[in-house]
Scaffold this motif. Structure first.
Motif, short mmCIF file in Angstrom:
data_model
loop_
_atom_site.label_atom_id
_atom_site.label_comp_id
_atom_site.label_asym_id
_atom_site.label_seq_id
_atom_site.Cartn_x
_atom_site.Cartn_y
_atom_site.Cartn_z
N THR A 105 47.22 30.61 40.59
CA THR A 105 46.14 31.59 40.73
C THR A 105 45.32 31.27 41.98
O THR A 105 45.31 30.14 42.47
CB THR A 105 45.21 31.57 39.51
N ASP A 106 44.63 32.28 42.49
CA ASP A 106 43.88 32.07 43.72
C ASP A 106 42.78 31.02 43.55
O ASP A 106 42.55 30.21 44.44
CB ASP A 106 43.29 33.39 44.23
N LEU A 107 42.13 31.01 42.39
CA LEU A 107 41.06 30.03 42.17
C LEU A 107 41.63 28.63 42.10
O LEU A 107 41.09 27.69 42.70
CB LEU A 107 40.29 30.37 40.89
N LEU A 108 42.72 28.45 41.38
CA LEU A 108 43.36 27.14 41.29
C LEU A 108 43.87 26.70 42.66
O LEU A 108 43.73 25.54 43.05
CB LEU A 108 44.51 27.18 40.27
N SER A 109 44.45 27.64 43.41
CA SER A 109 44.98 27.31 44.73
C SER A 109 43.89 26.86 45.68
O SER A 109 44.10 25.99 46.53
CB SER A 109 45.70 28.53 45.31
N ALA A 110 42.71 27.44 45.55
CA ALA A 110 41.61 27.09 46.45
C ALA A 110 40.86 25.84 46.00
O ALA A 110 40.46 25.02 46.83
CB ALA A 110 40.63 28.27 46.55
N ALA A 111 40.68 25.68 44.69
CA ALA A 111 39.81 24.61 44.19
C ALA A 111 40.55 23.32 43.87
O ALA A 111 39.95 22.25 43.89
CB ALA A 111 39.06 25.10 42.95
N ILE A 112 41.85 23.39 43.55
CA ILE A 112 42.57 22.21 43.07
C ILE A 112 43.68 21.76 44.01
O ILE A 112 43.77 20.58 44.36
CB ILE A 112 43.17 22.47 41.67
N GLY A 197 33.39 40.02 35.86
CA GLY A 197 34.74 39.95 35.30
C GLY A 197 35.78 39.53 36.30
O GLY A 197 35.57 39.60 37.52
N ASN A 198 36.93 39.09 35.78
CA ASN A 198 38.06 38.73 36.63
C ASN A 198 39.06 39.89 36.66
O ASN A 198 38.68 41.04 36.62
CB ASN A 198 38.69 37.43 36.12
N ALA A 199 40.36 39.57 36.72
CA ALA A 199 41.39 40.60 36.92
C ALA A 199 41.33 41.72 35.88
O ALA A 199 41.40 42.89 36.20
CB ALA A 199 42.77 39.95 36.94
N ASP A 200 41.22 41.34 34.62
CA ASP A 200 41.18 42.32 33.53
C ASP A 200 40.00 41.96 32.63
O ASP A 200 40.17 41.35 31.58
CB ASP A 200 42.50 42.30 32.75
N PRO A 201 38.78 42.33 33.05
CA PRO A 201 37.59 41.82 32.34
C PRO A 201 37.55 42.17 30.87
O PRO A 201 37.05 41.39 30.06
CB PRO A 201 36.42 42.48 33.11
N GLU A 202 38.10 43.33 30.48
CA GLU A 202 37.98 43.74 29.08
C GLU A 202 38.83 42.88 28.15
O GLU A 202 38.62 42.89 26.94
CB GLU A 202 38.33 45.22 28.95
N ARG A 203 39.79 42.12 28.71
CA ARG A 203 40.57 41.21 27.87
C ARG A 203 39.70 40.09 27.32
O ARG A 203 40.04 39.45 26.32
CB ARG A 203 41.72 40.61 28.67
N VAL A 221 29.21 44.36 35.28
CA VAL A 221 28.63 45.09 36.40
C VAL A 221 29.38 44.84 37.70
O VAL A 221 29.30 45.62 38.65
CB VAL A 221 27.15 44.72 36.58
N MET A 222 30.11 43.73 37.76
CA MET A 222 30.92 43.38 38.93
C MET A 222 32.20 42.72 38.43
O MET A 222 32.19 42.00 37.43
CB MET A 222 30.19 42.42 39.86
N SER A 223 33.31 42.94 39.14
CA SER A 223 34.56 42.28 38.78
C SER A 223 35.46 42.23 39.99
O SER A 223 35.29 42.99 40.94
CB SER A 223 35.26 42.99 37.61
N SER A 224 36.44 41.34 39.94
CA SER A 224 37.42 41.23 41.02
C SER A 224 38.69 40.60 40.47
O SER A 224 38.63 39.68 39.65
CB SER A 224 36.88 40.37 42.17
N ALA A 225 39.83 41.12 40.93
CA ALA A 225 41.11 40.51 40.56
C ALA A 225 41.30 39.18 41.23
O ALA A 225 42.14 38.38 40.82
CB ALA A 225 42.25 41.45 40.92
N ASN A 226 40.52 38.90 42.26
CA ASN A 226 40.58 37.63 42.97
C ASN A 226 39.61 36.66 42.33
O ASN A 226 38.40 36.90 42.30
CB ASN A 226 40.25 37.84 44.45
N TYR A 238 25.09 37.54 40.22
CA TYR A 238 25.32 38.86 39.65
C TYR A 238 25.38 38.86 38.13
O TYR A 238 25.25 39.90 37.50
CB TYR A 238 26.62 39.46 40.20
N GLY A 239 25.63 37.70 37.52
CA GLY A 239 25.66 37.67 36.07
C GLY A 239 26.47 36.53 35.51
O GLY A 239 26.75 35.54 36.19
N VAL A 240 26.87 36.68 34.25
CA VAL A 240 27.57 35.65 33.47
C VAL A 240 29.07 35.82 33.64
O VAL A 240 29.58 36.94 33.75
CB VAL A 240 27.18 35.77 31.98
N SER A 241 29.80 34.72 33.63
CA SER A 241 31.26 34.79 33.73
C SER A 241 31.89 33.62 33.00
O SER A 241 31.31 32.53 32.91
CB SER A 241 31.69 34.76 35.21
N MET A 242 33.10 33.87 32.46
CA MET A 242 33.88 32.78 31.87
C MET A 242 34.61 32.09 33.00
O MET A 242 35.46 32.69 33.67
CB MET A 242 34.86 33.34 30.84
#
Length: 304
Positions: A105-112, A197-203, A221-226, A238-242
């Motif tokens: 994933t992009d986050l894992l690729s960038a952070a780890i 939200g991330n790629a599919d926030p409603e999941r 209110v905001m989301s991104s697949a990245n 912008y708000g709360v996120s998992m």
């Protein structure tokens, strides 16, 4: 048709299969790293060699002819066989040099991955790593990547997977956001806040509902697949996120929304094709990733 007299270039078959998969000459050219006219010429050459029309061209795009549909599965079988031959040959190589493609994933690729892969420059400087940062389920059997880091166990029989442990995630927000809107005291209070939200926030809604946080689709209110973009949106307030606990707990400007909120766990699998396990350069990178990622899981999921 005199099948015994047929002779054609394998690249022509590759061009045809890529065109069918992508739906256009331009898409096939992008995948094959060539030009659109070249793809058109290759398919034209294949049609001439076979003595049939495979695709019809119109203003509405490309359409397979009946002959194209009849031959498609045979050509796919040829493509799978050619891919397997390539993997077997690659698997026999003992040269510790060359390119290895790792996808996560992009986050894992960038952070780890930058930290985990750093020792490779000393132990095997001849190996060149290409990181494919993507949330898509890359098809290892088609050599889109050599090694994949996934959060679900693959079910293809030709793939081998090693479970490295489980990362944990929790609800985080920027401290200045919580200063502005007030800190919640209960899971139900959390549902009144804005969410990123991330790629599919409603999941995320179902597990949070089960944990006592009745969020709604309009909460996002905001989301991104990245994943990197989503993380930056959280940091921007912008708000709360998992988000992974390893990331959220390490950032001084970010805090857990509820200190006692239970964690969500997601597994980490390291996956490769079984034929590539005999490739020395693939094995070197696979083992390095297995050690580095497992160590981070054992250290309490810290990314650093």
């Amino acid at each position: 048709m005199n099948w015994q007299a047929i002779s054609f270039d394998w690249n022509q078959v590759r061009a045809f299969l890529a065109t069918v998969q992508e739906g256009s000459f331009s898409g096939a050219a992008r995948v094959l790293k060539t030009t659109q006219p070249t793809v058109g010429r290759q398919i034209g050459g294949l049609e001439k060699a076979l003595g049939v029309t495979l695709v019809e061209r119109s203003v509405r795009g490309l359409t397979l002819t009946e002959a194209g549909r009849d031959l498609l599965e045979h050509m796919r079988t040829m493509g799978e066989a050619a891919t397997l031959i390539s993997m077997v040959a690659d698997g026999k190589s003992q040269d510790v040099s060359g390119e290895v493609t790792v996808t996560g994933t992009d986050l894992l690729s960038a952070a780890i991955l930058p930290r985990v892969l750093k020792p490779l420059r000393q132990t095997a400087p001849g190996i060149r790593v290409r990181i494919l940062a993507s949330s898509e389920m890359q098809n290892l059997t088609q050599r889109e990547a050599d090694i994949a880091i996934r959060h679900v166990r693959p079910d293809q029989p030709d793939l081998i997977a090693r479970h490295l442990g489980d990362f944990r995630a929790n609800l985080y927000a920027a401290s200045d956001y919580l200063d502005r809107v007030g800190r919640p005291h209960t899971p139900r209070d959390v549902a009144t806040l804005d969410f990123v939200g991330n790629a599919d926030p409603e999941r995320l809604m179902a597990p949070l509902h089960n944990m006592g946080v009745p969020i709604r689709p309009e909460s996002f209110v905001m989301s991104s697949a990245n994943g990197v973009v989503a993380w930056e949106l959280v940091k921007a307030g912008y708000g709360v996120s998992m988000q992974p606990e390893a990331l959220g707990d390490a950032d001084p400007g970010i805090e857990r929304v509820l200190p006692d909120f239970p964690s969500l766990e997601f597994p980490m699998w390291l996956v490769t094709h079984r034929e590539l396990q005999t490739s020395r350069r693939i094995r070197v990178v696979f083992d390095l990733l297995a050690r580095g990622l497992s160590e981070r899981v054992r250290r309490g999921n810290r990314f650093a």
